[in-house]
Design an enzyme around this catalytic site. Sequence first.
Site, PDB file in Angstrom:
ATOM      1  N   ARG A  12     -27.529   2.871  18.020  1.00 59.80           N
ATOM      2  CA  ARG A  12     -28.700   2.218  18.601  1.00 59.80           C
ATOM      3  C   ARG A  12     -29.887   2.293  17.642  1.00 59.80           C
ATOM      4  NH1 ARG A  12     -29.939   0.972  23.853  1.00 59.80           N
ATOM      5  NH2 ARG A  12     -28.217   2.233  24.646  1.00 59.80           N
ATOM      6  N   TRP A 133     -36.472 -20.420  -3.934  1.00 52.91           N
ATOM      7  CA  TRP A 133     -37.176 -20.848  -5.149  1.00 52.91           C
ATOM      8  C   TRP A 133     -37.994 -22.102  -4.909  1.00 52.91           C
ATOM      9  CZ3 TRP A 133     -37.067 -16.761  -7.897  1.00 52.91           C
ATOM     10  CH2 TRP A 133     -35.935 -15.946  -7.896  1.00 52.91           C
ATOM     11  N   HIS A 243     -27.136 -12.982 -10.041  1.00 50.71           N
ATOM     12  CA  HIS A 243     -26.938 -12.564  -8.644  1.00 50.71           C
ATOM     13  C   HIS A 243     -27.827 -13.331  -7.666  1.00 50.71           C
ATOM     14  CE1 HIS A 243     -30.030  -9.003  -9.128  1.00 50.71           C
ATOM     15  NE2 HIS A 243     -30.635 -10.163  -9.029  1.00 50.71           N
TER      16      HIS A 243
END
Length: 321
Positions: A12, A133, A243
Amino acid sequence: MDPVNTDVQRLREMSGLVTPMALRVAVTLGLPDRLADGAATADEIAPEVKADPVALDLLLAHLTALGVTERTDAGYRTTTFGALLRADAGNGLHGFLHQDSPAGRADLSFADLLHSVRTGESAYEVRYGQGFWADLAGHPHLRAAFDRQMNHRMAAWIPRLVAATDWSRFGTLVDVGGGNGRALAAILQASPGTRGHLVDLPDTVAGAAEMFRELGLEAEVTGGSFFDPLPAGDAYLLVDVLHNWDDEKAHEILARCAAQAAKVLVVESLGESTEFDLVMLAHFGGRDRGLHDLERMAARHGLTLESVTPVSGRSLLEFTR
């Protein structure tokens, strides 16, 4: 406590959104800064931060439970712990959490992570209608903030990049997506016989040519995308670039570099962080790739992996065409 209940409570806590969002809202409203100047009640500062006083008091009560603020006779004030969230703290947290900063804005796209997991696409586009971008290009204040964030993150790391290899081997080194040129400048200062060429978006490289001149460095600057034709060079440098993109775009970048130079040097973290992988996915539709993934990608463009050098949490991969 029953172990099962303990694990349920842990899950939780791990999945709760209340505290992360409370901290982000506090930073966005400027509460750590405002309440560092003197204690005040929610009623007093609600008009300043354009908030409902009752709701603001609920937020401040939770921030007090977290130790970010504390109650005094005069109202709430920022604690020493909470001062780490101030804009002038110099630790990057403010820019990371503020909801009108590139990182804080991008992290809100995690609400649509399900879309990314189902499609492999960026969740950012679902929330904002265009990619990260493109969004930066349309909001100059976000572009400027992103560049400052990158400069802060790279400052301590650049000397390690400079020491990672013998850059003087290259007659001309093209830093593709090289930001404001600080990394390239440090490399050129350590390699007097090497010429440099910086490529990044026009707003990002603004001022780079003047910096190179002031430092007495031989370097050119091209304001443009790395999806445009690249300038010629003996070696290309890609730092934390691949990446940010899905496989199709990452291949396009590698193809452009491989078509121009015999050497391509790629600096990336190699998939060591599962959390960071999800950040790249949600923000950009990209991911960290492992060593063998990058080696296979590069091979498609006639590039052979020659060496791998650790660089403080990242690796410098040198490919030869």
